[in-house]
Design an enzyme around this catalytic site. Sequence first.
Site, PDB file in Angstrom:
ATOM      1  N   GLU A 195      42.889  37.227  44.142  1.00 25.28           N
ATOM      2  CA  GLU A 195      43.960  36.972  43.184  1.00 25.28           C
ATOM      3  C   GLU A 195      43.607  37.578  41.836  1.00 25.28           C
ATOM      4  O   GLU A 195      42.448  37.638  41.450  1.00 25.28           O
ATOM      5  CB  GLU A 195      44.158  35.460  43.031  1.00 25.28           C
TER       6      GLU A 195
ATOM      7  N   CYS B  42      43.242  39.262  34.162  1.00 30.84           N
ATOM      8  CA  CYS B  42      42.081  38.496  34.600  1.00 30.84           C
ATOM      9  C   CYS B  42      41.716  39.010  35.989  1.00 30.84           C
ATOM     10  O   CYS B  42      42.503  38.929  36.930  1.00 30.84           O
ATOM     11  CB  CYS B  42      42.440  37.011  34.628  1.00 30.84           C
TER      12      CYS B  42
ATOM     13  N   CYS C  45      33.607  32.631  45.826  1.00 31.79           N
ATOM     14  CA  CYS C  45      32.431  32.635  44.929  1.00 31.79           C
ATOM     15  C   CYS C  45      31.337  31.793  45.579  1.00 31.79           C
ATOM     16  O   CYS C  45      31.601  30.691  46.061  1.00 31.79           O
ATOM     17  CB  CYS C  45      32.800  32.060  43.568  1.00 31.79           C
TER      18      CYS C  45
ATOM     19  N   CYS D  26      30.826  25.721  41.979  1.00 26.08           N
ATOM     20  CA  CYS D  26      31.008  24.725  40.910  1.00 26.08           C
ATOM     21  C   CYS D  26      31.986  23.657  41.403  1.00 26.08           C
ATOM     22  O   CYS D  26      33.000  23.986  42.023  1.00 26.08           O
ATOM     23  CB  CYS D  26      31.550  25.378  39.642  1.00 26.08           C
TER      24      CYS D  26
ATOM     25  N   CYS E 130      35.849  23.850  40.642  1.00 26.72           N
ATOM     26  CA  CYS E 130      36.522  25.148  40.759  1.00 26.72           C
ATOM     27  C   CYS E 130      37.061  25.392  42.165  1.00 26.72           C
ATOM     28  O   CYS E 130      36.336  25.281  43.151  1.00 26.72           O
ATOM     29  CB  CYS E 130      35.526  26.244  40.390  1.00 26.72           C
TER      30      CYS E 130
ATOM     31  N   CYS F 136      42.913  28.697  34.624  1.00 22.89           N
ATOM     32  CA  CYS F 136      41.464  28.707  34.874  1.00 22.89           C
ATOM     33  C   CYS F 136      41.047  27.677  35.925  1.00 22.89           C
ATOM     34  O   CYS F 136      41.465  26.531  35.879  1.00 22.89           O
ATOM     35  CB  CYS F 136      40.747  28.425  33.569  1.00 22.89           C
TER      36      CYS F 136
HETATM   37  S1  SF4 Z   1      33.694  28.464  38.086  1.00 20.91           S
HETATM   38 FE1  SF4 Z   1      34.251  29.081  40.164  1.00 20.91          FE
HETATM   39  S2  SF4 Z   1      34.313  31.314  40.105  1.00 20.91           S
HETATM   40 FE2  SF4 Z   1      33.183  30.627  38.274  1.00 20.91          FE
HETATM   41  S3  SF4 Z   1      31.024  30.583  38.922  1.00 20.91           S
HETATM   42 FE3  SF4 Z   1      31.801  28.533  39.309  1.00 20.91          FE
HETATM   43  S4  SF4 Z   1      32.478  28.582  41.471  1.00 20.91           S
HETATM   44 FE4  SF4 Z   1      32.247  30.705  40.778  1.00 20.91          FE
END
Ligand code: SF4
Length: 312
Positions: A69, A83, A90, A94, A97, A305
């Site tokens: 995306e 962006c 990823c 996190c 996220c 975000c």
């Molecule tokens: S916020 Fe999401 S995209 Fe950014 S480093 Fe953490 S897991 Fe990865």
Amino acid sequence: MKIEGYRLKQVQKLLYKDLIDDWDKATVLPLAMREKLKENFPLKIDYQLFEDGNAKKAVINLKDNSKIETVLMEHNSKRATVCVSCQVGCPLGCSFCATGRSFKRNLEVDEILQQVLLFSRYYRKPTNIVFMGMGEPFLNYDNVMKAIKILNDPNCFNIGARKISISTAGIIEGIKKFTNENNQVNLSISLHAPNDELRRKLMPVSNSYTIKELLKVVDDYISKTKRKVMFEYLLIKDVNDSIEHAKQLSQLMRKPLYMVNLIPYNSTGKFKRSLNVKRFKEYLEKHGIFTNQRYEFGHKIDAACGQLANRI
Ligand code: SF4
């Protein structure tokens, strides 16, 4: 297929300035070369677009059927930011996220550039680029740097280095390398917690280093480059948004060229949006911290975000 010399310059102009989407339009090139280019570098971008006010999110279907995306944010008639994603998912996981729930692979250089090309060709040429989409840029370091060179090249996208920003969750080796790049690209650090205990809960990447160690490499970066660093701080209800957290953060951030960017959290299920943004910001400002609050785009299309990949 290797393209060099003046032919390379012609191809770059066709791709990034004339924004052609069909090699048949490249009539300055010999027919045989066009045929080869068709075979080796298809120009079609397979995507779906979602719009919400001044935000456009594109979901791009890559050649291996992975989906990424990217978002175009139109601030005004003079400024539009893309962006960009740099990985499929990823690996850093996190807890707040949506992107970090899965990881498949790094993006190739052309897959990174395709995101900027898409908006340039069919919607609007961006003035700014942020590497804040899916993925951790410093875990795909070489491809991100190669893409930045092309974004910055006057013969290609010609976007000024100062208008390009990289956001890292704090990959120390990456920050060290970036310090020696000698470019004007902006650096942001996703901090999101003012102490190690909380940061480890939110961001597993911080199990391998402390905030103190992270800030040491940031200080080395600043002393070498004399450039500002933006610390991103997502405000999550009852997790990191109390006045005690603001106090701890202000103690960490009281240094020249440190800036804080507060980002109101967008709910992804487990966590909630903070109701304390104004108070938190006021506390930091009162204690001399340069603080910005990010303008928000694209809630309805999950383009804000921490929301990319929500629907994949
Ligand atoms: S916020 Fe999401 S995209 Fe950014 S480093 Fe953490 S897991 Fe990865």
